[in-house]
Design a protein around this motif. Structure first.
Motif, PDB file in Angstrom:
ATOM      1  N   GLU A  21      32.888  42.482  39.111  1.00 37.75           N
ATOM      2  CA  GLU A  21      31.805  41.592  39.567  1.00 37.75           C
ATOM      3  C   GLU A  21      30.874  41.238  38.422  1.00 37.75           C
ATOM      4  O   GLU A  21      30.487  40.082  38.247  1.00 37.75           O
ATOM      5  CB  GLU A  21      30.980  42.288  40.666  1.00 37.75           C
ATOM      6  N   LYS A  24      32.477  38.844  35.905  1.00 37.82           N
ATOM      7  CA  LYS A  24      32.553  37.459  36.396  1.00 37.82           C
ATOM      8  C   LYS A  24      31.223  36.724  36.211  1.00 37.82           C
ATOM      9  O   LYS A  24      31.198  35.504  36.021  1.00 37.82           O
ATOM     10  CB  LYS A  24      32.985  37.448  37.858  1.00 37.82           C
ATOM     11  N   LEU A  25      30.112  37.463  36.213  1.00 36.98           N
ATOM     12  CA  LEU A  25      28.796  36.830  36.039  1.00 36.98           C
ATOM     13  C   LEU A  25      28.647  36.190  34.653  1.00 36.98           C
ATOM     14  O   LEU A  25      27.786  35.346  34.448  1.00 36.98           O
ATOM     15  CB  LEU A  25      27.667  37.868  36.239  1.00 36.98           C
ATOM     16  N   SER A  28      33.168  31.615  34.295  1.00 39.84           N
ATOM     17  CA  SER A  28      33.640  30.967  35.521  1.00 39.84           C
ATOM     18  C   SER A  28      35.095  31.309  35.833  1.00 39.84           C
ATOM     19  O   SER A  28      35.585  31.022  36.922  1.00 39.84           O
ATOM     20  CB  SER A  28      33.513  29.445  35.371  1.00 39.84           C
ATOM     21  N   LEU A  30      37.887  34.531  35.478  1.00 38.68           N
ATOM     22  CA  LEU A  30      38.087  35.937  35.102  1.00 38.68           C
ATOM     23  C   LEU A  30      39.577  36.292  35.093  1.00 38.68           C
ATOM     24  O   LEU A  30      40.260  36.179  36.115  1.00 38.68           O
ATOM     25  CB  LEU A  30      37.338  36.857  36.071  1.00 38.68           C
ATOM     26  N   ARG A  63      38.044  38.513  45.194  1.00 39.45           N
ATOM     27  CA  ARG A  63      37.345  37.225  45.166  1.00 39.45           C
ATOM     28  C   ARG A  63      36.966  36.780  43.750  1.00 39.45           C
ATOM     29  O   ARG A  63      37.059  35.605  43.412  1.00 39.45           O
ATOM     30  CB  ARG A  63      36.076  37.395  46.017  1.00 39.45           C
ATOM     31  N   ASP A  64      36.547  37.728  42.905  1.00 40.47           N
ATOM     32  CA  ASP A  64      36.059  37.358  41.574  1.00 40.47           C
ATOM     33  C   ASP A  64      37.164  37.166  40.540  1.00 40.47           C
ATOM     34  O   ASP A  64      36.898  36.734  39.417  1.00 40.47           O
ATOM     35  CB  ASP A  64      35.088  38.435  41.060  1.00 40.47           C
ATOM     36  N   ASP A  66      40.469  35.491  38.922  1.00 38.32           N
ATOM     37  CA  ASP A  66      41.180  34.208  38.958  1.00 38.32           C
ATOM     38  C   ASP A  66      42.622  34.317  38.487  1.00 38.32           C
ATOM     39  O   ASP A  66      43.464  33.514  38.857  1.00 38.32           O
ATOM     40  CB  ASP A  66      40.429  33.200  38.073  1.00 38.32           C
TER      41      ASP A  66
END
Ligand code: CTP
Length: 131
Positions: A21, A24-25, A28, A30, A63-64, A66
């Motif tokens: 998490e 990812k911050l 855009s 990961l 979710r985070d 890609d």
């Protein structure tokens, strides 16, 4: 920004969620390199509890995250960074300083580990509670 990070992520726990998490911050997209079973054996002298296919499946479902791939060798970090066009390499601070030589290729950031949780410790707790 494209972020890349690496790990075994065996017996998935909250420290793993937190680092992904927070990684990812920083961007855009990961990308996560999941250590192969053989690489894990060479690093930690034991095979993971969950095999590489299942660990990849778990990480891909987040979710985070890609993009995922199997990391076959620690020596290939520079190749993976170039192949995936990563702008930033993010690792937990248990690796502090270990990837500074890659700073010519991308930014390198070490994030603080989540205290008091690790796969090794979970395995030890489970083992000792069974006996
Ligand atoms: N990580 C973290 N906080 C924790 C545990 C792990 O931030 N409490 C991070 C690591 O720094 C690494 C990623 O999660 O960037 C994957 O770590 P991994 O080695 O797979 O997990 P550990 O729980 O440290 O596993 P082990 O106990 O087998 O070393």
């Amino acid at each position: 920004m494209r972020i890349i990070t690496f790990g075994t992520f065996d017996v998935f726990h909250v420290g793993h969620v937190n680092i992904l998490e927070r990684a990812k911050l920083h961007g855009s997209h990961l990308i996560v390199g999941v250590s192969s079973d053989a690489l894990n054996f060479s690093k930690k002298n034991r095979y993971p509890i969950y095999n590489e296919k299942d660990r990849l499946h778990i990480i891909r479902s987040l979710r985070d995250v890609d993009e995922v791939f199997i990391e076959e060798s620690l020596e290939l970090k520079a190749d993976y960074i170039k192949y995936f066009n990563a702008d930033i390499l993010i690792m937990g601070d248990d690796w502090q300083g270990k990837f500074d030589h890659l700073k010519g290729l991308c930014d390198v950031i070490y994030l603080p580990r989540t205290p008091s949780v690790s796969t090794t410790e979970i395995i030890e707790v489970v083992k000792s509670s069974i006996i």
